[in-house]
Motif scaffolding. Structure first.
Motif, PDB file in Angstrom:
ATOM      1  N   LYS A   1       0.751  -1.231  -0.136  1.00  0.00           N
ATOM      2  CA  LYS A   1       0.001  -0.085  -0.020  1.00  0.00           C
ATOM      3  C   LYS A   1       0.990   1.291  -0.081  1.00  0.00           C
ATOM      4  O   LYS A   1       0.404   2.012  -0.872  1.00  0.00           O
ATOM      5  N   ILE A   2       2.022   1.349   0.700  1.00  0.00           N
ATOM      6  CA  ILE A   2       2.866   2.326   1.000  1.00  0.00           C
ATOM      7  C   ILE A   2       3.519   2.648  -0.416  1.00  0.00           C
ATOM      8  O   ILE A   2       3.480   3.723  -1.024  1.00  0.00           O
ATOM      9  N   LEU A   3       3.876   1.423  -1.115  1.00  0.00           N
ATOM     10  CA  LEU A   3       4.449   1.730  -2.590  1.00  0.00           C
ATOM     11  C   LEU A   3       3.524   2.459  -3.523  1.00  0.00           C
ATOM     12  O   LEU A   3       3.832   3.196  -4.151  1.00  0.00           O
ATOM     13  N   GLU A   4       2.109   1.733  -3.461  1.00  0.00           N
ATOM     14  CA  GLU A   4       1.048   2.502  -4.289  1.00  0.00           C
ATOM     15  C   GLU A   4       1.112   4.026  -4.024  1.00  0.00           C
ATOM     16  O   GLU A   4       1.016   4.895  -4.846  1.00  0.00           O
ATOM     17  N   TYR A   5       1.145   4.370  -2.688  1.00  0.00           N
ATOM     18  CA  TYR A   5       0.851   5.922  -2.390  1.00  0.00           C
ATOM     19  C   TYR A   5       1.904   6.483  -2.769  1.00  0.00           C
ATOM     20  O   TYR A   5       1.735   7.673  -3.713  1.00  0.00           O
ATOM     21  N   LYS A   6       3.055   5.957  -2.730  1.00  0.00           N
ATOM     22  CA  LYS A   6       4.316   6.681  -2.977  1.00  0.00           C
ATOM     23  C   LYS A   6       4.131   6.876  -4.926  1.00  0.00           C
ATOM     24  O   LYS A   6       4.410   7.983  -5.052  1.00  0.00           O
TER      25      LYS A   6
ATOM     26  N   SER B   1       1.639   7.021  -6.599  1.00  0.00           N
ATOM     27  CA  SER B   1       0.410   8.165  -7.148  1.00  0.00           C
ATOM     28  C   SER B   1       1.021   9.475  -6.457  1.00  0.00           C
ATOM     29  O   SER B   1       0.693  10.407  -7.174  1.00  0.00           O
ATOM     30  N   ILE B   2       1.581   9.695  -5.416  1.00  0.00           N
ATOM     31  CA  ILE B   2       2.019  11.107  -5.020  1.00  0.00           C
ATOM     32  C   ILE B   2       2.914  11.609  -5.886  1.00  0.00           C
ATOM     33  O   ILE B   2       3.221  12.622  -6.219  1.00  0.00           O
ATOM     34  N   GLU B   3       4.082  10.794  -6.288  1.00  0.00           N
ATOM     35  CA  GLU B   3       4.943  10.882  -7.234  1.00  0.00           C
ATOM     36  C   GLU B   3       4.421  11.620  -8.639  1.00  0.00           C
ATOM     37  O   GLU B   3       4.904  12.589  -9.118  1.00  0.00           O
ATOM     38  N   LEU B   4       3.322  10.886  -8.997  1.00  0.00           N
ATOM     39  CA  LEU B   4       2.649  11.283 -10.136  1.00  0.00           C
ATOM     40  C   LEU B   4       1.911  12.677  -9.899  1.00  0.00           C
ATOM     41  O   LEU B   4       1.162  13.231 -10.787  1.00  0.00           O
ATOM     42  N   GLY B   5       2.111  13.286  -8.769  1.00  0.00           N
ATOM     43  CA  GLY B   5       1.207  14.364  -8.450  1.00  0.00           C
ATOM     44  C   GLY B   5      -0.217  14.513  -8.040  1.00  0.00           C
ATOM     45  O   GLY B   5      -0.848  15.354  -7.761  1.00  0.00           O
ATOM     46  N   TYR B   6      -0.580  13.229  -7.630  1.00  0.00           N
ATOM     47  CA  TYR B   6      -1.962  12.939  -7.371  1.00  0.00           C
ATOM     48  C   TYR B   6      -1.898  13.405  -5.664  1.00  0.00           C
ATOM     49  O   TYR B   6      -1.466  12.333  -5.007  1.00  0.00           O
ATOM     50  N   ASP B   7      -2.775  14.119  -5.153  1.00  0.00           N
ATOM     51  CA  ASP B   7      -2.794  14.548  -3.729  1.00  0.00           C
ATOM     52  C   ASP B   7      -4.215  14.262  -3.196  1.00  0.00           C
ATOM     53  O   ASP B   7      -5.019  14.186  -4.325  1.00  0.00           O
ATOM     54  N   ILE B   8      -4.552  14.247  -2.079  1.00  0.00           N
ATOM     55  CA  ILE B   8      -5.871  14.066  -1.632  1.00  0.00           C
ATOM     56  C   ILE B   8      -6.709  15.312  -2.030  1.00  0.00           C
ATOM     57  O   ILE B   8      -7.858  15.249  -2.308  1.00  0.00           O
ATOM     58  N   THR B   9      -6.178  16.315  -2.486  1.00  0.00           N
ATOM     59  CA  THR B   9      -6.907  17.765  -3.014  1.00  0.00           C
ATOM     60  C   THR B   9      -6.750  17.608  -4.304  1.00  0.00           C
ATOM     61  O   THR B   9      -7.302  18.747  -4.834  1.00  0.00           O
ATOM     62  N   THR B  10      -6.495  16.753  -5.187  1.00  0.00           N
ATOM     63  CA  THR B  10      -6.380  16.839  -6.601  1.00  0.00           C
ATOM     64  C   THR B  10      -7.720  16.911  -7.370  1.00  0.00           C
ATOM     65  O   THR B  10      -7.887  18.043  -7.731  1.00  0.00           O
ATOM     66  N   ASN B  11      -8.477  15.839  -6.919  1.00  0.00           N
ATOM     67  CA  ASN B  11      -9.760  15.896  -7.653  1.00  0.00           C
ATOM     68  C   ASN B  11     -10.588  15.011  -6.806  1.00  0.00           C
ATOM     69  O   ASN B  11     -10.290  14.357  -5.693  1.00  0.00           O
ATOM     70  N   VAL B  12     -11.781  14.928  -7.070  1.00  0.00           N
ATOM     71  CA  VAL B  12     -12.953  14.323  -6.160  1.00  0.00           C
ATOM     72  C   VAL B  12     -12.563  12.723  -6.046  1.00  0.00           C
ATOM     73  O   VAL B  12     -12.744  12.262  -4.934  1.00  0.00           O
ATOM     74  N   PHE B  13     -12.096  12.149  -7.160  1.00  0.00           N
ATOM     75  CA  PHE B  13     -11.613  10.705  -6.986  1.00  0.00           C
ATOM     76  C   PHE B  13     -10.603  10.648  -5.985  1.00  0.00           C
ATOM     77  O   PHE B  13     -10.746   9.627  -5.089  1.00  0.00           O
ATOM     78  N   TYR B  14      -9.438  11.196  -6.284  1.00  0.00           N
ATOM     79  CA  TYR B  14      -8.404  11.131  -5.314  1.00  0.00           C
ATOM     80  C   TYR B  14      -8.718  11.217  -3.879  1.00  0.00           C
ATOM     81  O   TYR B  14      -8.252  11.044  -2.942  1.00  0.00           O
ATOM     82  N   GLN B  15      -9.429  12.261  -3.705  1.00  0.00           N
ATOM     83  CA  GLN B  15     -10.041  12.578  -2.236  1.00  0.00           C
ATOM     84  C   GLN B  15     -10.783  11.484  -1.633  1.00  0.00           C
ATOM     85  O   GLN B  15     -10.250  10.963  -0.478  1.00  0.00           O
ATOM     86  N   TYR B  16     -11.562  10.757  -2.367  1.00  0.00           N
ATOM     87  CA  TYR B  16     -12.403   9.658  -2.001  1.00  0.00           C
ATOM     88  C   TYR B  16     -11.426   8.432  -1.577  1.00  0.00           C
ATOM     89  O   TYR B  16     -11.317   7.613  -1.021  1.00  0.00           O
ATOM     90  N   TYR B  17     -10.397   8.248  -2.881  1.00  0.00           N
ATOM     91  CA  TYR B  17      -9.503   7.106  -2.702  1.00  0.00           C
ATOM     92  C   TYR B  17      -8.516   7.338  -1.713  1.00  0.00           C
ATOM     93  O   TYR B  17      -8.398   6.254  -0.811  1.00  0.00           O
ATOM     94  N   TYR B  18      -7.805   8.406  -1.368  1.00  0.00           N
ATOM     95  CA  TYR B  18      -7.052   8.381  -0.310  1.00  0.00           C
ATOM     96  C   TYR B  18      -7.716   8.023   0.990  1.00  0.00           C
ATOM     97  O   TYR B  18      -7.297   7.628   1.733  1.00  0.00           O
ATOM     98  N   LEU B  19      -8.685   8.978   1.239  1.00  0.00           N
ATOM     99  CA  LEU B  19      -9.417   8.985   2.295  1.00  0.00           C
ATOM    100  C   LEU B  19      -9.840   7.539   2.750  1.00  0.00           C
ATOM    101  O   LEU B  19      -9.616   6.924   3.750  1.00  0.00           O
ATOM    102  N   LEU B  20     -10.487   6.927   1.822  1.00  0.00           N
ATOM    103  CA  LEU B  20     -11.134   5.500   2.088  1.00  0.00           C
ATOM    104  C   LEU B  20     -10.041   4.541   2.179  1.00  0.00           C
ATOM    105  O   LEU B  20      -9.661   3.760   3.473  1.00  0.00           O
ATOM    106  N   THR B  21      -8.635   4.460   1.286  1.00  0.00           N
ATOM    107  CA  THR B  21      -7.812   3.539   1.722  1.00  0.00           C
ATOM    108  C   THR B  21      -6.971   3.866   2.764  1.00  0.00           C
ATOM    109  O   THR B  21      -6.637   2.925   3.506  1.00  0.00           O
ATOM    110  N   ALA B  22      -6.656   5.291   2.898  1.00  0.00           N
ATOM    111  CA  ALA B  22      -5.750   5.593   4.147  1.00  0.00           C
ATOM    112  C   ALA B  22      -6.592   5.196   5.399  1.00  0.00           C
ATOM    113  O   ALA B  22      -5.994   4.739   6.446  1.00  0.00           O
TER     114      ALA B  22
END
Lengths: 235, 109, 465, 144
Positions: free
Chosen positions: A149-154, A156-177
């Protein structure tokens, strides 16, 4: 009086007095005096007859499990509703996820649940040592989940996707984290229970603490079973 | 109730062996485990499909429900638990799956 | 009353009810100002009346909590209070500081008060519920430290039970969260973000621990149910309270500039916040049904059950009404919020203090329970106050729904003042219910003076074998 | 329905559960403070905005108004008053300056605070800054 030694962190904090607490001026019946509460460290549990089967583990843990399941049910439903509201953002986001790591995580958690179930079976047959090692294996598989999971997060964060990027990543990060943190909490509980198993605190007759920890861990696995198709598969 | 030891009235061994259903045997657990791994890989395979159809959604969620039922009944050992708790836990995943299917239905139609 | 030092709770209870009366009087003034805009203007403008109303509320509930703690801790720890003299000294300091602050609000314009009390040195005034001058806030911290020290020493040298532990965690949490009122950054968003630590993590966090501990104590005393059972449920109730309440803070972070993920987390966890209140209602009713003794103090039992129900209705149901972010988007800052505020505060915290007073006061006055007549009058007071509070909440909810319909939800929204004039009928009915509430409070106060044959011998024969 | 329910487990759930959620809350709050700068445009906080907030507090405006939905419900919401007054600071200043000293008979009215010119400018600047915060475009419409 049976001694239920479920997980007992040092009870200096609040030794439970088990006397019937009247504290009224007069005494009850012929008991000598109502005032001096004998602080017995033993923990008695009230269990009314067991005709209709017995709930494994402690009711307190089950109330906690139900609360967590309700919270996650709400989170899943809101995620699903938002997926329907913004299909394109979610489709594009989900396409960016790596299905194999999702799959690996599911297999890891399923295997760790399997080891926990074996551990409970072992202790039921009085084999605490074997149970201890199975619990360690379960914690190990949990660690595998964390690493993936940490590798996955690293990634997608490297690709610049953050929890505030868009509505998908907000839900993705919130639920999985949020689930990720529950895996960590579950592993802490498993470690705690493993130590007690090692110290022979659980016997075939008094296994409630171990069952409670096991049920919590299975719940965490259950949640991931829903998360995996919801986030990774269905797009 | 006037015994001097005023602890709770009915005390009996909390969970004597006879009173509770035992965990499944190693063999049963292993079979269930392998079955679940297979089911998971199957549902992952569905993800490879180009287009998302309603019955694909329902198939994946059905697999999830089956896996969940195995975990609740055997790993959580709710087979011998009071019916209230077993039903509660068994209907959890189907209920959430229903909501998810509904959101897909509305979106696709 | 087993320990003489428990009598120190009496002045706190008397002061609490006195300030409660003051709060209701200013509430009525404000209610009238809602319908007659220029009532008492400019002598007592609305903002001054509101400050007095809200500050009196918080101070009288704090007096109630302190009184309850001074009564409860010695009995739970089975030892005399560490220093009754310190408790009395702190009582007078707190009362005088509070009175001076209220006089300051009323006597001089607020800006002058800020100047006189040297607010420029450390500006903490001018924020809702935290309008007290900085020196008063410092006074409150000193009183709180002395209070916690006094209780802490008592608990340390006596028996440690779950109830006293939970109460102490709640009170220490209360003191710690109050410290955030000293943080007043230039950035309004940060100011609001940490202001909610003092407000939300009070009333939906640590105060629920205090509420649970006091309710558990009273239930043990009046039902005689085994301490083991009651403390087990207490732990579960406060576990749910903190588990849902802490992330529940998110429902205040919807529209103040904080990121959007708070809307998801805040909605989900605050939607679960009614659970501990529902458990508290079950807890109260179950314990009273399974009571093992017939305690003559029926009024206290009624208060305990009433607290459970009204806390669940006011904080739980009315809270859930407007806690989901899509709903809150329209109802935020309308009379719906005021409706929830009234019933939640009365149902959860005003009533738990009165529950404790109803149980403890007779003991302090040397009797087991008041006379039958006094208890009947007290119950009249209970029903008058509770029912009129339900009506206040219903009328404000009606006003809020109409306000949302006219001002927020419609395609051509009307101006604030235009909408206010159209919902005036609800304000008139709310004011009427407020008057009935005052009558109920008067009846409740009279019940302390009602004559009758008090119950002085404890018939603690256990009800069931 | 038989189950065992021990106080030790309930206590562990209380301490474990609360600690877990406190840590989650602190983590999210820390992340929020990191993300806030680009949402609240704190770079626009100049001397006037600071003085404006001080005046807002010293005169207890929150006693009648709501700001971003929080406060008293007696007077209009002011988070978007700058937009409601046509993005014109002078209009806001004129309104505040023109409040009658002994109110309007039979109607709610704002007291006369006798602000100096600089104070009026500071208050208007504070209200302008507040209206530019990215608050999930609340309130729903111009009326606030």
């Amino acid at each position: 009086m049976n001694q239920t030694l479920s997980s007992s962190t040092p009870t200096s904090l609040s030794p439970e007095s088990t006397r019937l607490d009247t504290e009224a001026q007069s005494s009850i019946g012929n008991s000598m005096d109502t005032e001096t509460d004998s602080i017995t460290a033993s923990e008695t549990s009230v269990s009314k007859g067991s005709r209709s089967g017995r709930l494994p583990g402690d009711l307190a843990m089950w109330i906690f499990i139900l609360a967590e399941l309700t919270a996650f049910a709400l989170l899943f439903s809101i995620y699903a509703v938002n997926r329907a509201l913004y299909p394109d953002i979610f489709a594009e986001g989900q396409a960016g996820l790596d299905i194999t790591s999702g799959l690996a995580n599911t297999l890891a958690l399923l295997s760790s649940s399997y080891f926990v179930a074996r551990a409970v079976t072992s202790v039921e047959h009085g084999n605490n040592r074997k149970g201890f090692y199975e619990l360690l294996a379960a914690i190990g598989m949990g660690a595998v989940y964390l690493v993936i999971k940490i590798l996955e997060y690293k990634h997608s964060i490297e690709l610049g996707y953050d929890i505030t990027t868009n509505v998908f990543y907000q839900y993705y990060y919130l639920l999985t984290a949020f689930h990720f943190l529950h895996v960590i909490l579950g592993m802490i509980i498993l470690a705690f229970v493993a130590i007690k198993t090692r110290k022979k605190a659980y016997t075939p007759d008094s296994i409630m603490g171990l069952e409670s920890g096991a049920c919590y861990w299975h719940m965490v696995d259950l949640l991931w079973l829903i998360l995996f198709p919801l986030v990774y598969v269905l797009h | 109730m006037d015994n001097s030891n005023l602890n709770h009235a009915e005390i009996e061994p909390a969970n004597s062996r006879s009173a509770k259903t035992l965990m499944p045997s190693y063999k049963v657990s292993t079979i269930l485990w392998l079955l679940m791994l297979a089911l998971t890989c199957a549902s992952a395979y569905f993800a490879e499909q180009p287009s998302l159809t309603m019955n694909l959604v329902m198939a994946v969620l059905l697999i999830t429900a089956i896996k969940a039922a195995m975990i609740v009944d055997y790993f959580m050992n709710l087979r011998g638990a009071p019916r209230f708790w077993r039903i509660l836990l068994m209907t959890y995943v189907p209920a959430v799956s229903l909501v998810i299917t509904a959101t897909f239905a509305i979106d696709l139609s | 009353m087993k320990f003489q030092s428990q009598a120190v709770a009496m002045p706190y209870f008397i002061a609490a009810i006195g300030l409660f009366l003051g709060q209701i009087l200013f509430g009525l003034i404000m209610g009238l100002q809602y319908v007659m805009g220029d009532f008492l203007f400019p002598e007592i403008p609305f903002n001054v009346a509101r400050m007095v109303h809200t500050n009196l509320l918080i101070v009288w509930v704090l007096f109630g909590f302190m009184g309850s703690a001074y009564y409860l801790i010695p009995e739970e720890s089975q030892t005399e209070l560490f220093s009754p003299k310190l408790a009395l000294a702190l009582f007078w300091i707190f009362l005088v500081a509070g009175a001076l602050t209220i006089v300051g609000y009323l006597a001089v314009p607020y800006a002058t008060l800020a100047e006189i009390t040297g607010n420029d040195l450390l500006p903490t005034m001018g924020r809702e519920f935290l309008e007290q001058p900085t020196i008063t806030k410092i006074g409150i911290v000193i009183v709180a430290l002395g209070f916690l020290f006094n209780l802490g020493m008592t608990v340390l040298k006596g028996r440690k039970t779950v109830i006293s532990m939970v109460l102490m965690i709640g009170l220490v949490g209360l003191a710690v969260m109050f410290l955030f009122s000293f943080y007043n950054p230039h950035n309004l968003v940060l100011d609001k973000m940490f202001w909610w630590y003092t407000v939300h993590l009070w009333v939906e966090g640590v105060w629920e621990l205090i509420l649970g501990a006091i309710l558990a104590f009273v239930l043990i005393k009046i039902t005689g149910v085994d301490r083991e059972v009651i403390e087990k449920w207490l732990y579960m109730i406060i576990a749910m309270a903190l588990i849902t309440g802490i992330l529940g803070t998110g429902h205040h972070y919807f529209w103040i500039g904080t990121p959007d993920y708070w809307q998801l987390l805040g909605s989900v966890f605050s939607a679960l916040e009614p659970i501990p209140f529902f458990m508290m209602t079950l807890f109260a009713f179950n314990m009273i049904n399974k009571r093992r003794r017939e305690h003559p103090n029926k009024a206290a039992a009624l208060w305990a059950m009433g607290t459970g129900v009204m806390a669940f209705l006011g904080a739980g149901v009315w809270g859930f009404l407007h806690t989901l972010s899509p709903v809150n988007y329209y109802t935020h800052g309308t009379q719906i919020t005021a409706a929830h505020g009234h019933m939640a505060f009365y149902g959860a915290y005003a009533m738990i203090v009165m529950t404790m007073i109803s149980y403890a006061m007779p003991n302090i006055r040397g009797r087991i329970a008041n006379s039958r007549q006094a208890q009947v009058i007290e119950m009249w007071g209970f029903w008058l106050m509770t029912v009129s509070m339900v009506f206040i909440t219903l009328f404000l909810t009606g006003a809020g729904i109409l306000q949302v319909w006219l001002q927020r939800f419609s395609d051509n929204p009307q101006g604030f003042m235009a909408v206010q004039s159209q919902i005036e009928v609800f304000y008139w009915m709310r004011e009427l219910s407020g008057v009935i509430f005052l009558i109920g409070l008067a009846v409740y106060i009279y019940s302390f003076f009602a004559k009758g044959d008090e119950v002085t011998v404890d018939n603690a024969a256990t009800a069931s074998a | 329905m038989s189950e065992t329910f021990t106080k030790t487990m309930a206590r562990n759930i209380f301490y474990g559960g609360s600690l877990f959620f406190i840590l989650v809350f602190l983590g999210l709050s820390f992340h929020t403070t990191r993300v806030l700068p680009e949402r609240d445009h704190r770079e626009n906080i100049n001397e006037d905005v600071i003085l404006g907030k001080k005046l807002w507090e010293d005169n207890n405006c929150i006693g009648c108004h709501t700001l971003m939905g929080e406060g008293a419900y007696f007077a209009p919401e002011l988070a978007n008053v700058y937009d409601r007054f046509g993005k014109n600071k002078e209009a806001i200043k004129a309104f505040i300056k023109s409040r009658p000293a002994n109110g309007i008979p039979g109607r709610r009215s704002m007291p006369q605070f006798n602000f100096s010119e600089e104070e009026l400018e500071a208050l208007a600047e504070f209200l302008k800054w507040t209206s530019e915060i990215d608050d999930g475009n609340w309130p729903p419409n111009i009326q606030g």
